[in-house]
Motif scaffolding. Structure first.
Motif, PDB file in Angstrom:
ATOM      1  N   GLU A  73       0.826  -1.210   0.000  1.00 49.68           N
ATOM      2  CA  GLU A  73       0.000   0.000   0.000  1.00 49.68           C
ATOM      3  C   GLU A  73       0.857   1.256   0.000  1.00 49.68           C
ATOM      4  N   ARG A  77       0.111   4.327  -2.491  1.00 47.61           N
ATOM      5  CA  ARG A  77      -0.204   5.685  -2.006  1.00 47.61           C
ATOM      6  C   ARG A  77       0.840   6.701  -2.459  1.00 47.61           C
ATOM      7  N   VAL A  91      -8.324  -0.087  -3.954  1.00 52.28           N
ATOM      8  CA  VAL A  91      -7.949  -1.313  -3.253  1.00 52.28           C
ATOM      9  C   VAL A  91      -9.141  -2.267  -3.291  1.00 52.28           C
ATOM     10  N   ARG A  94      -7.611  -6.103   1.045  1.00 51.48           N
ATOM     11  CA  ARG A  94      -6.425  -6.022   1.901  1.00 51.48           C
ATOM     12  C   ARG A  94      -5.991  -7.454   2.196  1.00 51.48           C
ATOM     13  N   LEU A  95      -4.681  -7.736   2.048  1.00 53.40           N
ATOM     14  CA  LEU A  95      -4.224  -9.125   2.010  1.00 53.40           C
ATOM     15  C   LEU A  95      -3.599  -9.623   3.306  1.00 53.40           C
ATOM     16  N   GLY A  96      -3.359  -8.749   4.269  1.00 54.06           N
ATOM     17  CA  GLY A  96      -2.985  -9.214   5.601  1.00 54.06           C
ATOM     18  C   GLY A  96      -1.551  -9.670   5.776  1.00 54.06           C
ATOM     19  N   GLY A  99       3.178  -6.334   6.400  1.00 56.97           N
ATOM     20  CA  GLY A  99       2.849  -5.108   7.128  1.00 56.97           C
ATOM     21  C   GLY A  99       4.078  -4.278   7.441  1.00 56.97           C
ATOM     22  N   GLU A 186       0.001   3.348   7.772  1.00 57.27           N
ATOM     23  CA  GLU A 186       0.064   1.932   8.120  1.00 57.27           C
ATOM     24  C   GLU A 186      -0.159   1.156   6.831  1.00 57.27           C
ATOM     25  N   SER A 187       0.824   0.344   6.441  1.00 59.55           N
ATOM     26  CA  SER A 187       0.784  -0.300   5.142  1.00 59.55           C
ATOM     27  C   SER A 187       0.772  -1.820   5.250  1.00 59.55           C
ATOM     28  N   GLU A 188       0.229  -2.474   4.230  1.00 59.67           N
ATOM     29  CA  GLU A 188       0.281  -3.924   4.078  1.00 59.67           C
ATOM     30  C   GLU A 188       0.118  -4.229   2.592  1.00 59.67           C
ATOM     31  N   VAL A 190      -1.752  -5.180  -0.693  1.00 59.24           N
ATOM     32  CA  VAL A 190      -3.135  -4.986  -1.120  1.00 59.24           C
ATOM     33  C   VAL A 190      -3.291  -5.458  -2.567  1.00 59.24           C
ATOM     34  N   GLU A 214     -10.159 -14.336   0.779  1.00 58.11           N
ATOM     35  CA  GLU A 214     -10.761 -13.947   2.061  1.00 58.11           C
ATOM     36  C   GLU A 214     -10.772 -15.128   3.021  1.00 58.11           C
TER      37      GLU A 214
END
Length: 295
Positions: A73, A77, A91, A94-96, A99, A186-188, A190, A214
């Motif tokens: 992310e 951004r 987006v 969000r893929l979790g 991070g 705060e990024s992860e 995506v 998911e």
């Protein structure tokens, strides 16, 4: 007429590459590995992967060269803050994983303790557009010094008064005498796509993959707990199970005072959780991973 194949841009190497490929494989995709290092073709679904640099992925998706992309992310951004085609992206999921946090930092014990203290100062960063946007939104005028590597040495070398850089453990900042004081992003990882102009046929394939993703993401953050519990402590033990729905209660052969309790916990299970369960009388506690899950 042959339906088009879904094209997904993925980082060619690094943490995002490993996490992205692992996620896609856990979603059931099987890839045919050939000599082409830039392209991989799924054998069991109409999906092709394009393996490219992470900072090229937003442009690949925005231009239509790929339908979707897996990217940090922070990269998305930054490209959006810089303007251009990336502003047309959104987006999808969000893929979790992967991070990280983009933070402002300055010398430990120094005069710079908040973004307000950066007025008239110089800030070194690999994210010039995002940093400038963050400061501009707060009415702060500062000089942005763009650097492509070793941003953390900038204050020590008097290149800048502060930095804006990705932070994970904070060990690198500490080793260079810096302390983070404000979070910019705060990024992860995506999954991104164009907000308009998508092909409904490839979107249908993407929707199947996102549904599976998911389930994979939910299962990676979820544990299955099995334990034996005294009947007179059921409510106390149930209240200790993190993020659990109504647990399943079953008889234990040969025991009238104890029952078996099974629960799906949607939050992290720590050693402290197990110790608290044990203190309430729970025994034979098992914590098991869940491979796949559909809510």
């Amino acid at each position: 007429m042959t339906s088009p194949r879904l094209r997904i841009a993925v980082q060619s190497k690094g943490r995002l590459a490993e996490g992205g490929m692992d996620l896609l494989k856990r979603c059931g995709l099987r890839f045919a590995y050939g000599r082409d290092k830039l392209h991989q073709r799924a054998e069991n679904m109409p999906v092709d992967l394009m393996l490219v640099r992470d900072d090229d992925i937003p442009n690949f998706v925005a231009s239509g060269a790929c339908d979707y992309g897996i990217v940090g992310e922070n990269v998305l951004r930054e490209e959006q803050a810089a303007g251009g085609r990336a502003r047309e992206l959104d987006v999808a999921l969000r893929l979790g994983f992967a991070g990280c946090t983009l933070k402002l930092a300055a010398a430990q014990g120094g005069d710079i303790r908040s973004s307000a203290d950066l007025a008239g100062k110089a800030v070194a960063t690999s994210y010039p557009a995002l940093t400038a946007q963050y400061l501009r939104e707060r009415g702060i005028e500062a000089e942005i010094v763009e650097m492509r590597g070793s941003v953390e040495v900038a204050p020590r070398l008097r290149i800048a008064d502060a930095i804006c850089d990705l932070v994970s453990s904070g060990a690198t900042l500490q080793a260079n005498g810096l302390a983070a004081f404000e979070t910019v992003l705060e990024s992860e990882a995506v999954l991104i796509r164009r907000s308009t102009g998508r092909d409904p046929r490839t979107d249908a394939v993407a929707n199947v993959l996102m549904r599976r993703a998911e389930g994979v993401i939910a299962s990676s953050q979820t544990k299955y707990i099995m334990l034996n519990a005294p009947k007179d402590r059921l409510e106390a033990i149930r209240n200790l199970l993190p993020g659990a729905d109504a647990p399943t209660i079953a008889r234990v052969a040969g025991r009238d005072d104890v029952v078996a309790m099974h629960a799906v916990c949607r939050e992290r299970v720590f050693w402290e959780t197990l110790e608290a369960l044990e203190a309430e009388g729970a025994r034979a506690i098992l914590v098991l991973p869940i491979e796949k899950m559909l809510a």
